[in-house]
Scaffold this motif. Structure first.
Motif, mmCIF file in Angstrom:
data_model
loop_
_atom_site.group_PDB
_atom_site.id
_atom_site.type_symbol
_atom_site.label_atom_id
_atom_site.label_comp_id
_atom_site.label_asym_id
_atom_site.label_seq_id
_atom_site.Cartn_x
_atom_site.Cartn_y
_atom_site.Cartn_z
ATOM 1 N N SER A 1 0.847 -1.192 0.000
ATOM 2 C CA SER A 1 0.000 0.000 0.000
ATOM 3 C C SER A 1 0.888 1.250 0.000
ATOM 4 O O SER A 1 0.542 2.273 -0.584
ATOM 5 C CB SER A 1 -0.908 0.018 1.233
ATOM 6 O OG SER A 1 -0.136 0.012 2.433
ATOM 7 N N LYS A 2 2.063 1.114 0.623
ATOM 8 C CA LYS A 2 2.986 2.246 0.720
ATOM 9 C C LYS A 2 4.399 1.712 0.873
ATOM 10 O O LYS A 2 4.634 0.745 1.598
ATOM 11 C CB LYS A 2 2.614 3.105 1.941
ATOM 12 C CG LYS A 2 3.478 4.330 2.140
ATOM 13 C CD LYS A 2 3.041 5.073 3.395
ATOM 14 C CE LYS A 2 3.933 6.274 3.674
ATOM 15 N NZ LYS A 2 3.547 6.955 4.938
ATOM 16 N N ARG A 3 5.347 2.336 0.159
ATOM 17 C CA ARG A 3 6.762 1.967 0.283
ATOM 18 C C ARG A 3 7.436 2.886 1.305
ATOM 19 O O ARG A 3 7.136 4.072 1.358
ATOM 20 C CB ARG A 3 7.456 2.094 -1.076
ATOM 21 C CG ARG A 3 7.029 1.028 -2.072
ATOM 22 C CD ARG A 3 7.510 1.315 -3.485
ATOM 23 N NE ARG A 3 6.660 2.274 -4.170
ATOM 24 C CZ ARG A 3 7.068 3.405 -4.725
ATOM 25 N NH1 ARG A 3 8.340 3.740 -4.673
ATOM 26 N NH2 ARG A 3 6.223 4.204 -5.327
ATOM 27 N N ALA A 4 8.344 2.312 2.112
ATOM 28 C CA ALA A 4 8.987 3.092 3.175
ATOM 29 C C ALA A 4 10.473 3.328 2.919
ATOM 30 O O ALA A 4 11.163 3.914 3.750
ATOM 31 C CB ALA A 4 8.804 2.376 4.516
ATOM 32 N N VAL A 5 10.982 2.866 1.757
ATOM 33 C CA VAL A 5 12.406 3.030 1.434
ATOM 34 C C VAL A 5 12.540 3.463 -0.022
ATOM 35 O O VAL A 5 11.614 3.307 -0.818
ATOM 36 C CB VAL A 5 13.198 1.718 1.659
ATOM 37 C CG1 VAL A 5 13.307 1.392 3.138
ATOM 38 C CG2 VAL A 5 12.557 0.561 0.901
ATOM 39 N N LYS A 6 13.719 3.970 -0.339
ATOM 40 C CA LYS A 6 13.988 4.385 -1.726
ATOM 41 C C LYS A 6 15.257 3.705 -2.223
ATOM 42 O O LYS A 6 16.038 3.155 -1.421
ATOM 43 C CB LYS A 6 14.116 5.905 -1.813
ATOM 44 C CG LYS A 6 15.229 6.504 -0.995
ATOM 45 C CD LYS A 6 15.212 8.025 -1.077
ATOM 46 C CE LYS A 6 16.380 8.656 -0.346
ATOM 47 N NZ LYS A 6 16.405 8.374 1.094
ATOM 48 N N VAL A 7 15.476 3.743 -3.531
ATOM 49 C CA VAL A 7 16.648 3.117 -4.137
ATOM 50 C C VAL A 7 17.921 3.676 -3.508
ATOM 51 O O VAL A 7 18.065 4.890 -3.342
ATOM 52 C CB VAL A 7 16.660 3.337 -5.667
ATOM 53 C CG1 VAL A 7 17.973 2.832 -6.269
ATOM 54 C CG2 VAL A 7 15.481 2.625 -6.311
ATOM 55 N N GLY A 8 18.827 2.777 -3.147
ATOM 56 C CA GLY A 8 20.097 3.185 -2.535
ATOM 57 C C GLY A 8 20.104 3.077 -1.024
ATOM 58 O O GLY A 8 21.185 3.084 -0.409
ATOM 59 N N ASP A 9 18.916 2.963 -0.405
ATOM 60 C CA ASP A 9 18.866 2.829 1.058
ATOM 61 C C ASP A 9 19.478 1.502 1.491
ATOM 62 O O ASP A 9 19.236 0.457 0.864
ATOM 63 C CB ASP A 9 17.419 2.891 1.560
ATOM 64 C CG ASP A 9 16.850 4.305 1.555
ATOM 65 O OD1 ASP A 9 17.617 5.245 1.288
ATOM 66 O OD2 ASP A 9 15.637 4.450 1.817
ATOM 67 N N VAL A 10 20.256 1.549 2.561
ATOM 68 C CA VAL A 10 20.798 0.334 3.168
ATOM 69 C C VAL A 10 19.820 -0.100 4.257
ATOM 70 O O VAL A 10 19.441 0.694 5.119
ATOM 71 C CB VAL A 10 22.193 0.582 3.771
ATOM 72 C CG1 VAL A 10 22.685 -0.653 4.524
ATOM 73 C CG2 VAL A 10 23.183 0.962 2.674
ATOM 74 N N VAL A 11 19.379 -1.361 4.195
ATOM 75 C CA VAL A 11 18.404 -1.847 5.172
ATOM 76 C C VAL A 11 18.983 -3.026 5.950
ATOM 77 O O VAL A 11 19.834 -3.756 5.454
ATOM 78 C CB VAL A 11 17.081 -2.267 4.488
ATOM 79 C CG1 VAL A 11 16.385 -1.067 3.898
ATOM 80 C CG2 VAL A 11 17.326 -3.327 3.418
ATOM 81 N N LYS A 12 18.501 -3.174 7.174
ATOM 82 C CA LYS A 12 18.929 -4.281 8.026
ATOM 83 C C LYS A 12 17.820 -5.325 8.131
ATOM 84 O O LYS A 12 16.654 -5.030 7.877
ATOM 85 C CB LYS A 12 19.301 -3.766 9.423
ATOM 86 C CG LYS A 12 20.558 -2.906 9.441
ATOM 87 C CD LYS A 12 20.948 -2.543 10.863
ATOM 88 C CE LYS A 12 22.262 -1.767 10.892
ATOM 89 N NZ LYS A 12 22.674 -1.432 12.265
#
Length: 421
Positions: A327-338
């Motif tokens: 429904s909604k994205r919380a990150v963008k291209v290039g973000d480093v996620v754990k």
């Protein structure tokens, strides 16, 4: 005459002796009560629940706060509390004047049994702040015997469904297949029960340790921080092996698989035609957080056709994962996620018949079934840490071993075995 006077004196003396002394009781003072940071005795306390369609202005108006004052309150507190987001069914408390006007002076919005927001407008300076009730932690133990499944075994002991999730989808997610449990498998747990006001349960804290006997084989789990730099706890067994994998088993908590990876699945959305389904669908309510199943970098975050809103994460040269229909994205291209970080929320965008996330798993550029992959274990414990670890778990292991199983369950299962033809 003398005799008469003497007689009167004796009668008066006896009469006075029979009289009981009058004991004057001190007036009972009301008990002073402090709650939410206020002396409750100074107010008329009104407890209520937000009705369907009701708004903040209507509530205060009903309690004699005029509109200009309400507007001032809403403006002053907007950075702390958005009054437009109050939900029906949520309880609240109003502290009002004790005079004939009974005008509201404090509004307390109770997000949960623990968390609340105080809006104080009794003085010229209007304030709002978030707070929590003091929580008491009590260490508890529990055990059970499987007769059908883990959930029923937990229910039979009056245990929280959260403990079922914690054992099946977290601690032992990659160690035990809970869809293939055997009758008379057993479990023991040491966990934290949280209370407010000493007696009101408000949830489960940490699971400190667990034991599961599956197919007569023992599986221990102890929560331990092996890396003091990262300071992230993991579960390890009695041989110091990390029970976690580099990937979480599922991207959503408290979910269920609504459709599995299947290259010959008939899909109702496409007229019941055979179309490969190269993902695993996890059903959950709209707005449920979706987590990255492993550390990585976001390589795609966009809306595209049947995928709807989706995010793709590259974990290393071998593995990537993709999460569809958000429904909604919380990150963008290039973000480093754990691992475990929220990257979006459950939705119904793209081609979908119900709210879920389609979880796709890529290995060497090819989509595969994540539940059939032998995935790499998490980083092992350093040899230098192991002596401290074994010393730490020794008393906990003794405590686990000493927990008894429910007698009635064991006796009942034995009786059923005897009655078998």
């Amino acid at each position: 005459m003398k005799k008469l006077i003497l007689l009167l004196i004796v009668v008066i003396a006896i009469s006075c002796k029979d009289e009981k002394p009058v004991i004057k009781l001190a007036p009972t003072l009301p008990k002073i009560i402090y709650e939410y940071g206020f002396k409750i005795n100074d107010f008329k306390v009104i407890n209520d629940t937000i009705k369907s369609g009701e708004n903040f202005s209507e509530i205060l108006d009903r309690h004699h706060v005029e509109y200009p004052k309400v507007l001032e309150i809403v403006t002053k507190i907007k950075d702390t509390f958005n009054v437009r987001r109050i939900k029906s069914g949520i309880p609240y408390t109003i502290l009002a004047k004790k005079d004939s006007t009974e005008t509201a002076q404090v509004f307390i919005y109770k997000h949960s049994k623990v968390r609340y927001t105080v809006i104080d407008f009794k003085d010229s300076i209007i304030t709002a702040y978030n707070a929590k009730k003091p929580v008491k932690t009590v260490i508890k133990t529990a055990s059970g015997v499987i007769t059908s499944n883990l959930s029923n075994a937990m229910d039979n002991q009056g245990l929280s469904s959260y403990l079922t999730y914690k054992m099946a989808d977290d601690i032992y997610a990659w160690t035990i297949d809970f869809s293939r449990l055997q009758k008379n498998d057993k479990f023991k747990i040491i966990y934290e029960q949280l209370y407010i006001n000493d007696t009101v349960p408000v949830g489960i804290g940490e699971v400190k340790a667990a034991y599961f006997e599956h197919g007569s084989k023992p599986f221990y789990a102890f929560k331990y921080i092996a890396d003091s730099t990262l300071n992230i706890p993991d579960y390890f067994d009695d041989k110091a092996t990390n029970l976690r994998r580099q990937f979480l088993k599922m991207p959503v908590k408290f979910s269920r698989i609504s459709s599995r990876y299947n290259l010959r699945r008939r899909i109702a959305y496409y007229g019941n035609k055979i179309r490969p389904h190269k993902g695993t669908d996890y059903a959950a309510p709209i707005g449920t957080p979706i987590m990255s199943t492993a550390n990585g970098t976001v390589v795609e975050s966009r809306y595209k056709g049947g995928n709807g809103n989706y995010v793709k994460v590259r974990h290393n040269a071998t593995y990537s994962t993709q999460y569809l229909h958000m429904s909604k994205r919380a990150v963008k291209v290039g973000d480093v996620v754990k691992q475990g970080e929220i990257i979006g929320y459950i939705g119904m965008t793209g081609n979908t018949a119900g709210p879920h996330v389609c979880y796709r798993f890529w290995k060497n550029g090819r989509q595969v079934d994540p539940l059939k992959q032998k995935l790499p274990a998490a980083k092992p414990m350093k040899e230098t840490i192991k002596p401290s670890y074994f010393e730490f778990i020794a008393p906990i292991k003794n405590e686990l071993d000493a927990i008894d199983y429910p007698v009635e369950v064991i006796e009942d299962s034995k009786e059923k075995e005897i009655l078998k033809p």
